[in-house]
Scaffold this active site. Structure first.
Site, PDB file in Angstrom:
ATOM      1  N   HIS A 238       0.898  -1.240  -0.059  1.00  0.00           N
ATOM      2  CA  HIS A 238       0.002  -0.016   0.024  1.00  0.00           C
ATOM      3  C   HIS A 238       0.704   1.264   0.094  1.00  0.00           C
ATOM      4  CE1 HIS A 238       1.002  -0.499   4.278  1.00  0.00           C
ATOM      5  NE2 HIS A 238       0.803   0.820   4.238  1.00  0.00           N
TER       6      HIS A 238
ATOM      7  N   ASP B 196       0.525   5.136   1.783  1.00  0.00           N
ATOM      8  CA  ASP B 196      -0.080   5.770   2.823  1.00  0.00           C
ATOM      9  C   ASP B 196      -0.732   7.202   2.372  1.00  0.00           C
ATOM     10  OD1 ASP B 196       1.085   4.125   4.565  1.00  0.00           O
ATOM     11  OD2 ASP B 196       2.582   5.270   5.161  1.00  0.00           O
TER      12      ASP B 196
ATOM     13  N   HIS C 290       4.836   0.097   0.038  1.00  0.00           N
ATOM     14  CA  HIS C 290       5.586  -0.587   1.247  1.00  0.00           C
ATOM     15  C   HIS C 290       4.630  -1.746   1.684  1.00  0.00           C
ATOM     16  CE1 HIS C 290       3.500   3.007   2.965  1.00  0.00           C
ATOM     17  NE2 HIS C 290       3.381   2.186   4.156  1.00  0.00           N
TER      18      HIS C 290
ATOM     19  N   ARG D 299       5.893  -8.282  16.432  1.00  0.00           N
ATOM     20  CA  ARG D 299       6.395  -7.045  16.097  1.00  0.00           C
ATOM     21  C   ARG D 299       5.573  -5.990  16.306  1.00  0.00           C
ATOM     22  NH1 ARG D 299       6.494  -3.990  11.544  1.00  0.00           N
ATOM     23  NH2 ARG D 299       8.446  -2.754  10.950  1.00  0.00           N
TER      24      ARG D 299
HETATM   25  O1  LIG Z   1       4.699  -1.685  10.606  1.00  0.00           O
HETATM   26  C1  LIG Z   1       5.217  -1.187   9.572  1.00  0.00           C
HETATM   27  O2  LIG Z   1       6.304  -1.087   9.720  1.00  0.00           O
HETATM   28  C2  LIG Z   1       4.496  -0.545   8.811  1.00  0.00           C
HETATM   29  C3  LIG Z   1       3.305   0.241   9.095  1.00  0.00           C
HETATM   30  C4  LIG Z   1       2.492   0.724   7.879  1.00  0.00           C
HETATM   31  O3  LIG Z   1       2.861   0.679   6.868  1.00  0.00           O
HETATM   32  C5  LIG Z   1       1.193   1.700   8.207  1.00  0.00           C
HETATM   33  O4  LIG Z   1       0.901   1.692   9.390  1.00  0.00           O
HETATM   34  O5  LIG Z   1       0.628   2.140   7.050  1.00  0.00           O
HETATM   35 FE   LIG Z   2       1.724   2.445   5.575  1.00  0.00          FE
END
Ligand SMILES: O=C(O)CCC(=O)C(=O)O
Ligand SMILES: [Fe+2]
Length: 275
Positions: A195, A197, A251, A261
């Site tokens: 996705h 952001d 990402h 995690r």
């Molecule tokens: O957890 C991560 O490293 C990425 C989180 C992410 O991409 C998001 O919250 O939009």
């Molecule tokens: Fe993200």
């Protein structure tokens, strides 16, 4: 222009796209969460994205260059106390360790933006992700009271200290706590699907690897966690406002280590100052 809350109210989600799996109760990855094996989640290649020292006199130039060429970089020497980052992660750990029935008391409503639940992008995919999240915009008091009826002030205090430390100018923002529980078959599950952001830019703290970036001509590569560093990535708004000079980076999160995690993401949106 509509706000995010207005858009979410207009397009409510199905409850199935909000409630996370009860991860503690499963010993295998259910079919609903099993992604095609060919997606290369097992790759361990690192991407050498730039690390920028914010005390470097050339920091602004380096940030501009990294934003144009990568759309993502890490920053060190940012003056956000490391113990504050630890405290926020510890609050996130406590929140996600609560019994499922308790977490569901703070479930996001179908047309809502804040609270506990699956990533909002879930409804775009036909498989679920190995993820649970908690979104905060403004005060989390009401949800914190549901989660910890006798001890909700601490969570709000840490969130407030965090906000003061991270926001040096006024803008709209959301804080997203992410949890990726331990997975019995990490090569079949995905933490967050690919996705971009919607923000202007996002600032993320990760301690354990799992974040992957897609780089044109290279493919997927992991962003190596650097102690105390923050990952900054360009979002869709900046991509649009810069007329595509700064790419909104694609990402995803893969399950890399045999540990739960956590990550904390700040989504910066519309600036309230005039520039
Ligand atoms: O957890 C991560 O490293 C990425 C989180 C992410 O991409 C998001 O919250 O939009
Ligand atoms: Fe993200």
């Amino acid at each position: 222009m509509s706000t995010l809350s207005e858009v979410y109210t207009q397009y409510p989600l199905k409850v199935d796209d909000i409630i996370p799996l009860d991860f503690d109760s499963v010993v295998t990855v259910p079919d609903s969460h099993a992604w095609p094996i060919s997606d290369g989640f097992e790759s361990n290649d690192w991407l050498s994205i730039p690390t920028i020292d914010l005390k470097d006199p050339d920091a602004a130039k380096l940030i501009g260059h990294a934003s144009e060429t990568w759309g993502v970089f890490q920053v060190v020497n940012h003056d956000i106390p490391l113990n504050l980052l630890d405290e926020v992660e510890s609050e996130a750990r406590q929140l996600f360790s609560l019994p499922t029935t308790q977490k569901l008391k703070a479930l996001r409503s179908p047309g809502g933006v804040t609270g506990y639940g699956l990533a909002r992008i879930s409804s775009f995919f036909n498989k679920f992700m190995w993820h649970e999240g908690f979104t905060i915009i403004g005060s989390p008091l009401d949800h914190a009271r549901e989660l910890w009826p006798n001890d909700y002030q601490k969570f709000c205090r840490v969130r407030r200290r965090n906000e003061v430390a991270w926001f040096t100018w006024s803008c709209q923002h959301a804080l997203q706590l992410n949890s990726y529980p331990l997975c019995p078959d990490p090569n079949r599950a995905i933490g967050l699907a690919p996705h971009t952001d919607t923000s202007l830019f996002t600032i993320l703290h990760q301690r354990i690897s799992g974040l992957q970036i897609f780089k044109e001509g290279v493919g997927w590569g992991l962003v190596q966690p650097v102690t105390g560093a923050l990952v900054v990535n360009v979002g869709d708004l900046l991509h649009i406002l810069s007329n595509a000079r700064f790419p909104s980076v694609v990402h995803r999160v893969v399950m890399k280590e045999a540990k739960q995690r956590f990550s904390v993401a700040f989504f910066y949106s519309r600036l309230l100052i005039s520039i």
